[in-house]
Write a protein that holds these residues in place. Structure first.
Motif, PDB file in Angstrom:
ATOM      1  N   LEU B 307       0.963  -1.115  -0.173  1.00 43.19           N
ATOM      2  CA  LEU B 307      -0.067  -0.040   0.126  1.00 43.19           C
ATOM      3  C   LEU B 307       0.855   1.172   0.120  1.00 43.19           C
ATOM      4  CD1 LEU B 307      -2.564  -1.029   2.475  1.00 43.19           C
ATOM      5  CD2 LEU B 307      -2.879  -1.275   0.136  1.00 43.19           C
ATOM      6  N   PHE B 308       2.069   1.063   0.580  1.00 46.07           N
ATOM      7  CA  PHE B 308       2.976   2.300   0.684  1.00 46.07           C
ATOM      8  C   PHE B 308       3.966   2.217  -0.431  1.00 46.07           C
ATOM      9  CE2 PHE B 308       1.038   1.600   4.659  1.00 46.07           C
ATOM     10  CZ  PHE B 308       0.649   2.672   5.088  1.00 46.07           C
ATOM     11  N   LEU B 391      12.482  10.358  14.145  1.00 44.59           N
ATOM     12  CA  LEU B 391      11.390  10.964  14.739  1.00 44.59           C
ATOM     13  C   LEU B 391      10.341   9.765  14.561  1.00 44.59           C
ATOM     14  CD1 LEU B 391      11.307  14.697  14.807  1.00 44.59           C
ATOM     15  CD2 LEU B 391      11.827  13.138  16.671  1.00 44.59           C
ATOM     16  N   ILE B 392      10.297   9.747  13.385  1.00 45.57           N
ATOM     17  CA  ILE B 392       9.092   8.649  12.814  1.00 45.57           C
ATOM     18  C   ILE B 392       9.441   7.138  13.174  1.00 45.57           C
ATOM     19  CG2 ILE B 392       8.421   7.474  10.616  1.00 45.57           C
ATOM     20  CD1 ILE B 392       8.881  10.266   9.174  1.00 45.57           C
ATOM     21  N   ILE B 393      10.552   6.787  13.192  1.00 49.20           N
ATOM     22  CA  ILE B 393      10.623   5.089  13.608  1.00 49.20           C
ATOM     23  C   ILE B 393      10.483   5.181  15.266  1.00 49.20           C
ATOM     24  CG2 ILE B 393      13.596   5.305  13.962  1.00 49.20           C
ATOM     25  CD1 ILE B 393      13.311   2.389  12.703  1.00 49.20           C
ATOM     26  N   VAL B 440       2.118  -0.445   9.437  1.00 54.07           N
ATOM     27  CA  VAL B 440       1.150   0.648   9.183  1.00 54.07           C
ATOM     28  C   VAL B 440       1.832   2.056   9.802  1.00 54.07           C
ATOM     29  CG1 VAL B 440      -1.040   1.814   9.454  1.00 54.07           C
ATOM     30  CG2 VAL B 440      -0.727  -0.614   8.571  1.00 54.07           C
ATOM     31  N   ALA B 441       2.185   1.770  10.955  1.00 48.19           N
ATOM     32  CA  ALA B 441       2.586   3.033  11.821  1.00 48.19           C
ATOM     33  C   ALA B 441       3.673   3.395  11.067  1.00 48.19           C
ATOM     34  CB  ALA B 441       2.798   2.512  13.117  1.00 48.19           C
ATOM     35  N   PHE B 442       4.704   2.904  10.675  1.00 50.65           N
ATOM     36  CA  PHE B 442       6.054   3.450  10.393  1.00 50.65           C
ATOM     37  C   PHE B 442       5.864   3.865   8.941  1.00 50.65           C
ATOM     38  CE2 PHE B 442      10.435   2.183   8.596  1.00 50.65           C
ATOM     39  CZ  PHE B 442      11.071   3.579   9.039  1.00 50.65           C
ATOM     40  N   LEU B 443       5.194   2.991   8.049  1.00 49.75           N
ATOM     41  CA  LEU B 443       5.182   3.606   6.473  1.00 49.75           C
ATOM     42  C   LEU B 443       4.011   4.851   6.564  1.00 49.75           C
ATOM     43  CD1 LEU B 443       5.615   0.206   4.539  1.00 49.75           C
ATOM     44  CD2 LEU B 443       7.349   2.161   5.190  1.00 49.75           C
ATOM     45  N   GLY B 444       3.068   4.688   7.310  1.00 47.17           N
ATOM     46  CA  GLY B 444       2.156   5.464   7.360  1.00 47.17           C
ATOM     47  C   GLY B 444       2.536   6.987   7.725  1.00 47.17           C
ATOM     48  N   LEU B 445       3.208   6.975   8.857  1.00 48.57           N
ATOM     49  CA  LEU B 445       3.943   7.878   9.400  1.00 48.57           C
ATOM     50  C   LEU B 445       4.792   8.727   8.291  1.00 48.57           C
ATOM     51  CD1 LEU B 445       4.616   7.311  13.130  1.00 48.57           C
ATOM     52  CD2 LEU B 445       3.185   9.148  12.276  1.00 48.57           C
ATOM     53  N   GLY B 446       5.639   7.815   7.714  1.00 51.01           N
ATOM     54  CA  GLY B 446       6.746   8.347   6.708  1.00 51.01           C
ATOM     55  C   GLY B 446       5.961   8.793   5.472  1.00 51.01           C
ATOM     56  N   TRP B 448       3.082  10.418   5.544  1.00 50.37           N
ATOM     57  CA  TRP B 448       2.420  11.598   5.653  1.00 50.37           C
ATOM     58  C   TRP B 448       3.310  12.698   5.955  1.00 50.37           C
ATOM     59  CZ3 TRP B 448       2.155  13.503  11.251  1.00 50.37           C
ATOM     60  CH2 TRP B 448       1.759  14.566  11.475  1.00 50.37           C
ATOM     61  N   TYR B 449       4.520  12.223   6.682  1.00 53.45           N
ATOM     62  CA  TYR B 449       5.439  13.177   6.828  1.00 53.45           C
ATOM     63  C   TYR B 449       6.799  13.404   5.925  1.00 53.45           C
ATOM     64  CZ  TYR B 449       7.622  15.653  11.183  1.00 53.45           C
ATOM     65  OH  TYR B 449       8.064  16.506  11.814  1.00 53.45           O
TER      66      TYR B 449
END
Lengths: 451, 451
Positions: B307-308, B391-393, B440-446, B448-449
């Motif tokens: 998805l990412f 920060l993201i990780i 999801v958390a790591f790639l999603g934040l990535g 977005w940011y």
């Protein structure tokens, strides 16, 4: 209606928690009165701090010593910290020397001093004897409650001696026959004593076909012996066949359960002697070590991936699929690893059959490698519409599954050879191998073939 | 020098393999002669096919029945396949009915038919009784070798009765006191019988403070009871307090060990009753199921990563670091999961303390999340010279470790509620959660940011 004895730990725990919450001390005491020390120990281990200390206050002081013997190391030292010196002396003063030996290292110096002063010479010697063997040997497991008889007396004399004695230690199924130097000559099972003519001599009916357990035998081998031979108690001897004490099946059951729990807990880097309600900081610190070790291996895997950064930059599908190769290797390897850890623990795997087992594990892994690499290859081709990608992931999977079997087989053998617990370190090492091999194989083939 | 009895399985296996290889049948017979059926069973389980069948031929036929009872299900049916009908009838004819009940479903119809014909009515009834309770209950564990006495007779009468009887069943530590309806009234421990005045009546000295084990009690609760109360044998009763049989500690030890092995093996999707030397195709097929289940979850994780894809295409460092987030979640979650599986098995975790334990696990995970996310963030920043990536990780790791604790706590409770073995399915479900949440958390934040 079920009676208190027939409730299991969980049902008791609920009844007790309710009573503790409502402050009904009499109700709690009543619930405790039908329980054995080990059952009270289970409840204490299951209670969070607060209720646990409340319950401990309500355990009758004459039972506290035996409960301390039953709870795990960390809960025990927490309870001991709650107690005054005189309470501890009172609670532990009545314990058997072998039980006392087990908890001696947790007691404050002042308590030990008082206990030693209050003992007679015989008991002090017994305590020293119990302390002189490592905990995980027959000597460390044994107690000294032996009833000995001589071979040349009649059964009638033995029967009268027992009546005079007035009691027989718990879990006695046999009397030990010794000569005047205390050398073990045989066993006189109570059943033999009860079913033979009282005029017969001990020598005529005793079981001579018995060897004592050497005090240096590992407790895990003792457990195996009890299990295989359905023993209730067995004599422990020194290297000169002199009777030192006995081991009873209740202690063996504890060894078996501890060993099993140890294996399960070690695999997750946990210690079975820890308090599940330990303070948060204590638990966090303990688990941090395990997480740190695993983080190091995770970074190793990341570093391997980083070597292929430019490949990933060109073929992003490799990044999407790479966890599959690593994960399948980890799963397949852990199956071989588990079989090995169990086989080593049971003594079922060794030099005489290692080669056959390794051959079999590799054959099994090749067969599964072929099946699943085909499945994965087809899915990968369909997903990314890329024939080469399918071939690459299939090949990488075959390589990793075969490495996984070899690693799952070899790692526990090596760990055992160097004296490290395979249950503790096996999984970490295995996943390191399967991650690294998986990523190198997949990304390496990808680099060579696709870029 | 160690004698044959004191050797452990591994040493025996080596001696035996040598003898089998050199064709020294007499040497093999001699080695076998000092071993008990369970020990011979251990050896058979540890031998590859070929040597195993060779050894089986050399086991004396009068011992084969008892050895069949001791080996695991798969090895047993393999050995039974090797035998002729008349050999099987001969081997199993002398077994106790409870042992026979255990292996009845493995025997060919013709053998069962002959066995039933050769039995007297009492033994046929006993066999039916043994078959009427599920294997994992007190009724399934019990044997029928009880010695009963009446309360109104004197100890002297009991002593004379036992001598007349001539033998007492193995592992008898107590006689059971019943009334004329066979209702359990108390226990007469052999030690009480031996230490009291023969003129006393059974009623005066018997232990009345005893409840029989209901035939429907789960064997795991029976095991706990034996362990907590240091029992050697205990009476089994029906709902009307009528004595049905007895359970002995040797069978309880087997329950404890089987349970422990089951937990360890299930975690890797294995079955403790499987033959480690099963044919390659059989083993491969069994393990394929587990690999397939895990492959499905691995593809789920891959799909999430997919998805990412466009993010990964832009920031390849995310691909390099993403296994760290998933792996740390899996490790942390498996610690909570293991504590829960053990707690549930021991009855230490339930509605009364679940909330306290969950709170504690979450607090522990937050603390470790803070420590390790900091470490990982700093390393990631330094490695990729990218503040945001650190920060993201760090944030993703915090999210995943907290989810891991909640999942490790909740999954076994839910599985238990729906009747699925937490040891079997727990790890797969947990890693699915920690992989998906981690990616999801790591790639999603990535996404977005960073994009």
């Amino acid at each position: 209606m079920e009676s208190a004895e027939q409730k299991n730990t969980q049902q008791r725990l609920e009844a007790l928690t309710d009573a503790l919450h409502s402050g009904a001390a009499d109700k709690v005491r009543q619930l405790l009165s039908v329980l054995h020390p080990a059952e009270i120990g289970d409840l204490l281990e299951s209670l969070p701090h607060g209720p646990r200390e409340l319950l401990w206050e309500l355990v009758p002081s004459e039972e506290q010593g035996e409960v301390l013997v039953e709870v795990n190391d960390e809960v025990r030292s927490g309870l001991i910290d709650e107690m005054e010196t005189h309470e501890l002396v009172q609670a532990t003063g009545g314990l058997d020397t072998d039980d006392l030996a087990d908890l001696l290292h947790d007691l404050p110096g002042a308590v030990i001093h008082e206990l030693l002063l209050s003992m007679d010479k015989q008991n002090r010697q017994r305590l020293e004897a119990a302390l002189s063997y490592p905990e995980d040997t027959a000597g460390g497991l044994m107690d000294l409650d032996v009833v000995t008889v001589r071979a040349n007396v009649s059964l009638d004399v033995v029967l009268r001696y027992l009546r005079l004695r007035g009691e027989i230690p718990e879990l006695t199924d046999s009397l030990f026959v010794v000569n005047r130097f205390d050398h073990l000559q045989g066993l006189l099972p109570l059943s033999t004593l009860l079913t033979n003519d009282p005029e017969a001599s001990v020598a005529e009916v005793m079981n001579r076909d018995v060897e004592g357990i050497p005090a240096t035998m590992k407790s895990i081998d003792v457990a195996r012996l009890f299990q295989d031979r359905n023993l209730v108690s067995a004599p422990v001897i020194d290297e000169n066949n002199k009777l030192l004490g006995r081991i009873t099946v209740d202690d063996v059951v504890d060894v078996i359960r501890d060993e099993a729990e140890h294996n399960i807990m070690s695999m997750a880097g946990l210690d079975e002697e820890d308090d599940i309600f330990a303070p948060v900081v204590t638990s966090a610190r303990r688990r941090a070590v395990w997480l740190g070790v695993n983080l190091a291996t995770a970074f190793l895997a990341s570093w391997v991936i980083g070597l292929f950064e430019s490949t990933l930059d060109k073929v992003v599908a490799l990044a999407v699929l790479m966890p599959i190769v690593a994960s399948m290797g980890g799963i397949a390897g852990s199956q071989t690893l588990t079989i090995m850890i169990r086989g080593l623990a049971l003594g079922q795997v060794g030099s005489s059959n290692a080669r056959s087992l390794m051959l079999k594990e590799i054959q099994v892994s090749i067969m599964n490698a072929l099946i699943w690499s085909l499945v994965v290859a087809v899915i990968a081709m369909a997903w990314f519409q890329n024939m080469d990608l399918g071939l690459i992931i299939g090949a990488a999977l075959i390589i990793n599954l075969i490495f996984a079997a070899v690693a799952g087989f070899t790692i526990p053998l090596i760990l055992k050879r160097v004296g490290v617990d395979p249950a503790l370190a096996g999984t970490v090492l295995l996943t390191t191998v399967t991650d690294v091999v998986g990523f190198v194989a997949f990304l390496g083939l990808g680099t060579w073939y696709l870029t």
